[in-house]
Design a protein around this motif. Sequence first.
Motif, PDB file in Angstrom:
ATOM      1  N   LEU A  88       0.835  -1.187   0.000  1.00 21.97           N
ATOM      2  CA  LEU A  88       0.000   0.000   0.000  1.00 21.97           C
ATOM      3  C   LEU A  88       0.870   1.237   0.000  1.00 21.97           C
ATOM      4  N   GLY A  89       0.288   2.327  -0.435  1.00 20.22           N
ATOM      5  CA  GLY A  89       0.984   3.607  -0.370  1.00 20.22           C
ATOM      6  C   GLY A  89       0.033   4.638   0.197  1.00 20.22           C
ATOM      7  N   VAL A  90       0.577   5.675   0.769  1.00 19.59           N
ATOM      8  CA  VAL A  90      -0.240   6.776   1.257  1.00 19.59           C
ATOM      9  C   VAL A  90       0.333   8.044   0.653  1.00 19.59           C
TER      10      VAL A  90
ATOM     11  N   LEU B 118      -4.590  12.910   3.007  1.00 19.41           N
ATOM     12  CA  LEU B 118      -3.950  11.599   2.956  1.00 19.41           C
ATOM     13  C   LEU B 118      -4.827  10.686   2.119  1.00 19.41           C
ATOM     14  N   THR B 119      -4.237  10.089   1.111  1.00 18.85           N
ATOM     15  CA  THR B 119      -4.965   9.187   0.236  1.00 18.85           C
ATOM     16  C   THR B 119      -4.282   7.838   0.296  1.00 18.85           C
ATOM     17  N   ILE B 120      -5.050   6.775   0.541  1.00 13.75           N
ATOM     18  CA  ILE B 120      -4.427   5.458   0.653  1.00 13.75           C
ATOM     19  C   ILE B 120      -4.891   4.591  -0.494  1.00 13.75           C
ATOM     20  N   GLY B 121      -4.021   3.700  -0.917  1.00 14.72           N
ATOM     21  CA  GLY B 121      -4.354   2.780  -1.997  1.00 14.72           C
ATOM     22  C   GLY B 121      -3.122   1.950  -2.294  1.00 14.72           C
ATOM     23  N   LEU B 122      -3.170   1.151  -3.338  1.00 15.19           N
ATOM     24  CA  LEU B 122      -1.980   0.427  -3.739  1.00 15.19           C
ATOM     25  C   LEU B 122      -0.923   1.429  -4.155  1.00 15.19           C
ATOM     26  N   ARG B 123       0.302   1.157  -3.826  1.00 17.41           N
ATOM     27  CA  ARG B 123       1.366   2.155  -4.063  1.00 17.41           C
ATOM     28  C   ARG B 123       1.429   2.542  -5.536  1.00 17.41           C
TER      29      ARG B 123
ATOM     30  N   ASP C  57      -0.978   2.585  -7.632  1.00  9.26           N
ATOM     31  CA  ASP C  57      -2.113   3.446  -7.962  1.00  9.26           C
ATOM     32  C   ASP C  57      -1.937   4.828  -7.379  1.00  9.26           C
ATOM     33  N   ILE C  58      -1.365   4.880  -6.182  1.00  8.70           N
ATOM     34  CA  ILE C  58      -1.164   6.181  -5.545  1.00  8.70           C
ATOM     35  C   ILE C  58      -0.233   7.038  -6.380  1.00  8.70           C
TER      36      ILE C  58
ATOM     37  N   THR D  37     -11.947   4.491  -3.253  1.00  9.36           N
ATOM     38  CA  THR D  37     -12.443   3.350  -4.033  1.00  9.36           C
ATOM     39  C   THR D  37     -11.574   3.210  -5.269  1.00  9.36           C
ATOM     40  N   GLU D  38     -11.669   2.069  -5.897  1.00  9.18           N
ATOM     41  CA  GLU D  38     -10.769   1.859  -7.024  1.00  9.18           C
ATOM     42  C   GLU D  38     -11.301   2.455  -8.310  1.00  9.18           C
ATOM     43  N   THR D  39     -12.607   2.766  -8.332  1.00 14.22           N
ATOM     44  CA  THR D  39     -13.180   3.157  -9.626  1.00 14.22           C
ATOM     45  C   THR D  39     -12.719   4.557 -10.056  1.00 14.22           C
ATOM     46  N   ASP D  40     -12.854   5.537  -9.144  1.00 13.27           N
ATOM     47  CA  ASP D  40     -12.418   6.875  -9.559  1.00 13.27           C
ATOM     48  C   ASP D  40     -11.525   7.449  -8.478  1.00 13.27           C
ATOM     49  N   SER D  41     -10.222   7.349  -8.707  1.00 10.46           N
ATOM     50  CA  SER D  41      -9.311   7.738  -7.652  1.00 10.46           C
ATOM     51  C   SER D  41      -9.221   9.250  -7.503  1.00 10.46           C
TER      52      SER D  41
END
Lengths: 351, 518
Positions: free
Chosen positions: A37-39, A191-196, A198-199, B476-480
């Motif tokens: 994950l990445g932030v 702060l936005t979290i997601g897969l690195r 994707d971030i 969410t994964e749809t619209d980052s």
Amino acid sequence: MLRRTFLGLLGTAGATAAISTPAVAGGKEFAPHPDTLGVLFDATRCIGCRKCEAACNEVNNLPAPDKKFDDLTVLDQKRRTDDKTLTVVNKYQGKGGPVFRKSQCNHCLEPACASACFVKAFKKLSNGAVEYDASVCVGCRYCMVACPFEIPAYEYDEPLTPRVMKCTMCAPRLAEGKLPGCVEQCPKEALTIGLRKDIIKIARERIRKYPERYVDHIYGENEMGGTSWMYISGEPFSEIGMREDLGTTSAPELTSGALAAVPIVVGLWPVLLGGIYAVSKRKDKIANDERVAAVKDALAKAGAEAEKKLSEELGKAEVANKRRIEVEVKKAVEEALSAKDEEPASGEEEA
Amino acid sequence: MTAILVVLAGVLGFQLEAMGMLGSAADDAKERPDVIMIDTIARLGELEQSAAVFLHDTHTKALKEQGLDCQSCHKTDDKGNMSLKFKRLEGENQPELTATELKDIYHDGCISCHTETADKNLKTGPMVGECRSCHQEKPEFVADRVDAGMDNVLHYAHWSSKEIPMDAGKDTNCGACHTKQGEEDGWRFDAVNAGKPMSDVYHNQCVTCHQSLAVKKAEKTGPVECASCHGANEVAVIKAKGAKMVREMGGELPRLPRKQPDAVLMMLKRSENEPKPEKATGMAPVAFDHKFHEGAVDTCNACHVKGVNAPMDVSFEAMHDENSDSSCIGCHAKEQQRPECASCHFMRSNEVKPSDASCISCHKPVENGDVLMTASDEAKAAEAALLIAARPEKLQLPALDAIPEFVTIDAMVDKYEASKMPHRKIVLSLADKIKDSGLASTFHATPEALCAGCHHNAPATVTPPKCGSCHAKPFTETDSAKPGLKAAYHGQCMGCHTEMKLEKPAATNCVACHELKK
């Protein structure tokens, strides 16, 4: 002899060390775990409300601070993480007003703390968090020395069971499917979290859509080999208290060359150099022994020869002596005889 | 032993100082606008000494105190024009000087005057033998000049000035600087000035005239010192004086009497030789309010980039490039950065291409387009004036009762109570701030356009959808790119307040907008 030995040993040591390092330093590139994950921290969104600090304090059951979290006067001083504060927000002066930055463990892809820890107290999890195991920690604090961002803090006030304290990326909460405390509480979604991966795309997209708003750089994408916690900002990163001189090589990579030499030094050198030394010493000993034997031999031989010569000379001397005596006697007899011849009256002295 | 070390240290110190490695005067160099680095013979060969540092304003002041003027250093040619070169005339009819001759002109010219001034017991410059006082390797003064410009205010000061004589038989004095009507830029771009550095052209035109007026003891004349046109502080003073003058005139600068068009119909020209098409083709024409725009820009060159005589660049990019300062769209985009506009416009990324509806704001279709294509300029100007008059004068808003007075935001009540937003007050306050903007009234073509500033990414309407219908859970994964509902509310409101530079409510003052839940 001693000097040449020493130089020879030195050369061997260097040569063995040299042949080993290329094999290790030419390491392979490897990417982070795909589920890392990445932030993303967006410095243009942060308003310095400190709700992230309050949330971190709550979810980690940390003691209440001296000044409450809604007291924004603490922002007038620069603070750092300590054993009771796993994350801090600091205020900086930007072009058009104050700018804020949240500071916490950056959860590097190749953590320096994990590399420095010789009891494996730090572990990089597959979800990106760098996890600390207090049960094996010996309290040497090498991790605090190693961290390029100066994040780990130590419980100096704990006499019996001190721990190293740093942000855990709320790994237990992540395992339950919840968001880290700070990410959940931020009212501005700074702060936005997601897969690195994707971030990084989100950050690039934001910079592309609003080019006049951001500095065109994602801090942490490559710094120190890449971190899970990344930053984008409207001000230059050095203006918001972030080091720009760290380079893109991870800390373990920086030390891998020198560390690879340790097995050589500890394992090979004693044996090799000891062996060479032993051989060399033995050679000297044998040479010494031979010399002693040769001297003894020579002495004995010389003694024997001397004896022989002595006896010869003595024999000769005795013969010579006898001869002389005979000659003297002969001479005396002749003299006597000649005297007798001249005076036949005297008796015969000779018997 | 210690003696040797001390001596070595001393030698090292001297050597470093000689090599200039101790302390850097360059970092401490003071910046002035009047610094001229004299390296005239650099074009003739290699310099033995570094360029000489010359402070022009210091010299003009010193000469003035002694009652001397420009003639002490600058010769005039037989036409009466002052040469800007030092104690020599340069030009087509003058002989080329060698490096040695130039060097001697400077050395003799400068040092002799310094020596004379020294004899008068006045403060003077370096004299014979003090070579490095002028030829400084690390100059203690460095040139720092702002570009001197002529904007409309300064231009008005000139064309309304009584000191500049009127042209023969006319009531304008344009000819004093602009030699020929119709070729107003000629004084800069004429063939006679080709090859000369522009600074010479400008100084010859402007400074010499100011000087001659000063000699004639005119009531008001322009500056002759370097700093007065090129120094940042002095330029600010001039601009402030100009602004004051405009304010005293009622806030509007009188229009330049050059018979500019009031309205221009910008459309593809078609010559009469080409066959007339069956119907009008190409993009609809743009009615351009030239009179209004004259008052809105600082200088004609803002749009007429190549000068007022050259034909304008009418390519698509020249009119529509949003990053250019001289294109229509680019200049309008700059206007949108003002706080009262930025509140809504900062959220809109530049990369979102405007809809077709926004083209019509300028390119209004006309019925007789085919006739207009070959019409005379006067006919087109008349049509343009009609189109401009048809544009909305005031910002249109929906009816007052169509704007909800209060909006209660209770979608996410948790630690805080619902927020009661004074919606109508905010809308009316925004409208009030832009009510005088012609740009706003023209481009906010429909009454609902203003609503779309906050109620975005949906068709403009007085009954917009709830924010929560698009913004839900974050990450969410749809619209980052889409924030969650909490961040959508806070980002929208706080962003607008920051762009409008509102101090209250402070972004960190949560209870200003929603009470804490007991």
